[in-house]
Write a protein that holds these residues in place. Sequence first.
Motif, PDB file in Angstrom:
ATOM      1  N   PRO A   8       0.808  -1.214   0.000  1.00  0.00           N
ATOM      2  CA  PRO A   8       0.000   0.000   0.000  1.00  0.00           C
ATOM      3  C   PRO A   8       0.849   1.275   0.000  1.00  0.00           C
ATOM      4  N   GLY A   9       0.290   2.327  -0.523  1.00  0.00           N
ATOM      5  CA  GLY A   9       0.982   3.613  -0.472  1.00  0.00           C
ATOM      6  C   GLY A   9       0.166   4.671  -1.188  1.00  0.00           C
ATOM      7  N   THR A  10       0.672   5.887  -1.132  1.00  0.00           N
ATOM      8  CA  THR A  10       0.005   6.984  -1.828  1.00  0.00           C
ATOM      9  C   THR A  10       0.457   7.038  -3.290  1.00  0.00           C
ATOM     10  N   PHE A  11       1.719   6.707  -3.514  1.00  0.00           N
ATOM     11  CA  PHE A  11       2.299   6.657  -4.861  1.00  0.00           C
ATOM     12  C   PHE A  11       2.014   7.965  -5.625  1.00  0.00           C
ATOM     13  N   GLY A  17      12.031   3.716  -6.898  1.00  0.00           N
ATOM     14  CA  GLY A  17      12.210   3.068  -5.590  1.00  0.00           C
ATOM     15  C   GLY A  17      11.041   2.131  -5.318  1.00  0.00           C
ATOM     16  N   LEU A  21      11.083  -2.097  -5.248  1.00  0.00           N
ATOM     17  CA  LEU A  21      10.504  -2.910  -4.174  1.00  0.00           C
ATOM     18  C   LEU A  21       9.499  -3.936  -4.714  1.00  0.00           C
ATOM     19  N   LYS A  42      -4.104  13.980   2.236  1.00  0.00           N
ATOM     20  CA  LYS A  42      -2.731  14.405   1.914  1.00  0.00           C
ATOM     21  C   LYS A  42      -2.697  15.403   0.755  1.00  0.00           C
ATOM     22  N   GLU A  99       6.648   3.258  10.634  1.00  0.00           N
ATOM     23  CA  GLU A  99       6.315   1.929  10.098  1.00  0.00           C
ATOM     24  C   GLU A  99       6.060   0.928  11.224  1.00  0.00           C
ATOM     25  N   PRO A 120      15.189  -1.063  -0.496  1.00  0.00           N
ATOM     26  CA  PRO A 120      15.425  -0.906  -1.936  1.00  0.00           C
ATOM     27  C   PRO A 120      16.915  -1.009  -2.261  1.00  0.00           C
ATOM     28  N   TYR A 124      18.282   3.864  -4.635  1.00  0.00           N
ATOM     29  CA  TYR A 124      16.945   4.404  -4.366  1.00  0.00           C
ATOM     30  C   TYR A 124      16.712   4.709  -2.891  1.00  0.00           C
ATOM     31  N   LEU A 127      15.383   8.170  -2.069  1.00  0.00           N
ATOM     32  CA  LEU A 127      14.330   8.623  -2.980  1.00  0.00           C
ATOM     33  C   LEU A 127      12.962   8.598  -2.314  1.00  0.00           C
TER      34      LEU A 127
HETATM   35  P1  ADP Z   1       2.783   6.399   2.150  1.00  0.00           P
HETATM   36  O1  ADP Z   1       1.976   7.644   2.055  1.00  0.00           O
HETATM   37  O2  ADP Z   1       1.973   5.207   2.585  1.00  0.00           O
HETATM   38  O3  ADP Z   1       4.070   6.514   2.908  1.00  0.00           O
HETATM   39  P2  ADP Z   1       4.399   6.216  -0.245  1.00  0.00           P
HETATM   40  O4  ADP Z   1       3.895   6.120  -1.635  1.00  0.00           O
HETATM   41  O5  ADP Z   1       5.220   7.401   0.109  1.00  0.00           O
HETATM   42  O6  ADP Z   1       3.103   6.072   0.650  1.00  0.00           O
HETATM   43  O7  ADP Z   1       5.239   4.925   0.125  1.00  0.00           O
HETATM   44  C1  ADP Z   1       4.690   3.646   0.064  1.00  0.00           C
HETATM   45  C2  ADP Z   1       5.681   2.645   0.640  1.00  0.00           C
HETATM   46  O8  ADP Z   1       6.829   2.605  -0.195  1.00  0.00           O
HETATM   47  C3  ADP Z   1       6.193   2.983   2.050  1.00  0.00           C
HETATM   48  O9  ADP Z   1       6.398   1.775   2.755  1.00  0.00           O
HETATM   49  C4  ADP Z   1       7.520   3.646   1.786  1.00  0.00           C
HETATM   50  O10 ADP Z   1       8.408   3.457   2.871  1.00  0.00           O
HETATM   51  C5  ADP Z   1       7.982   2.873   0.570  1.00  0.00           C
HETATM   52  N1  ADP Z   1       8.920   3.637  -0.255  1.00  0.00           N
HETATM   53  C6  ADP Z   1       8.799   4.888  -0.717  1.00  0.00           C
HETATM   54  N2  ADP Z   1       9.880   5.244  -1.440  1.00  0.00           N
HETATM   55  C7  ADP Z   1      10.711   4.181  -1.404  1.00  0.00           C
HETATM   56  C8  ADP Z   1      12.014   3.926  -1.916  1.00  0.00           C
HETATM   57  N3  ADP Z   1      12.703   4.850  -2.567  1.00  0.00           N
HETATM   58  N4  ADP Z   1      12.552   2.719  -1.677  1.00  0.00           N
HETATM   59  C9  ADP Z   1      11.870   1.800  -0.964  1.00  0.00           C
HETATM   60  N5  ADP Z   1      10.676   1.970  -0.438  1.00  0.00           N
HETATM   61  C10 ADP Z   1      10.095   3.138  -0.653  1.00  0.00           C
END
Ligand code: ADP
Length: 162
Positions: A8-11, A17, A21, A42, A99, A120, A124, A127
């Motif tokens: 999951p994430g906002t992406f 990066g 993953l 957000k 986390e 990663p 990355y 990043l």
């Molecule tokens: P969130 O708002 O949930 O933090 P993100 O899109 O920022 O959403 O990140 C989603 C996941 O991907 C999180 O676990 C974050 O730690 C991980 N993440 C973000 N950027 C990187 C990266 N460069 N390398 C590895 N993991 C990453």
Amino acid sequence: MNVTAIYPGTFDPITLGHVDLVCRASRIFDRVILAVAESKAKTPLFDFAERLELAREAVADLVNVEVVGFNSLLVDCARTHGATVILRGLRAVSDFEFEFQMAGMNRSLGPEIETIFLTPGESYAFLSSSVIREIAKFGGDVSAFVPGHVRAALVRKFAVSG
Ligand code: ADP
């Protein structure tokens, strides 16, 4: 055993990066669901539909990876898709506290679901989507950090919004 992981994430937007993953996870798990959170609070740069589309294109080559959107509790989304693993990325110690808290909360809400962390590739490790948005906003070159179609979307976005 057939294991599905949900990532999951906002992406906002997806970066190399994130893709790094997902690639690692796709070699470990049978199925990986990349779950884009609507995250209205957000106020993302890219709207929900745009983030979904950018993510879909970024992982199109990975046959066991699907992209879904969600606007609910993560454990409910995981259950809907049959995922028993939540995947998160850890870049630095600074990611850890947040986390750790999320993993604990998700465990109490869904004890049958385990959170697993991957790191990663080193290129990355520094990043983040927020750094990418900042660089792109000021016209910097982000081509080493995001897929080509994301770079193009960032250029378009800042050309429109100034
Ligand atoms: P969130 O708002 O949930 O933090 P993100 O899109 O920022 O959403 O990140 C989603 C996941 O991907 C999180 O676990 C974050 O730690 C991980 N993440 C973000 N950027 C990187 C990266 N460069 N390398 C590895 N993991 C990453």
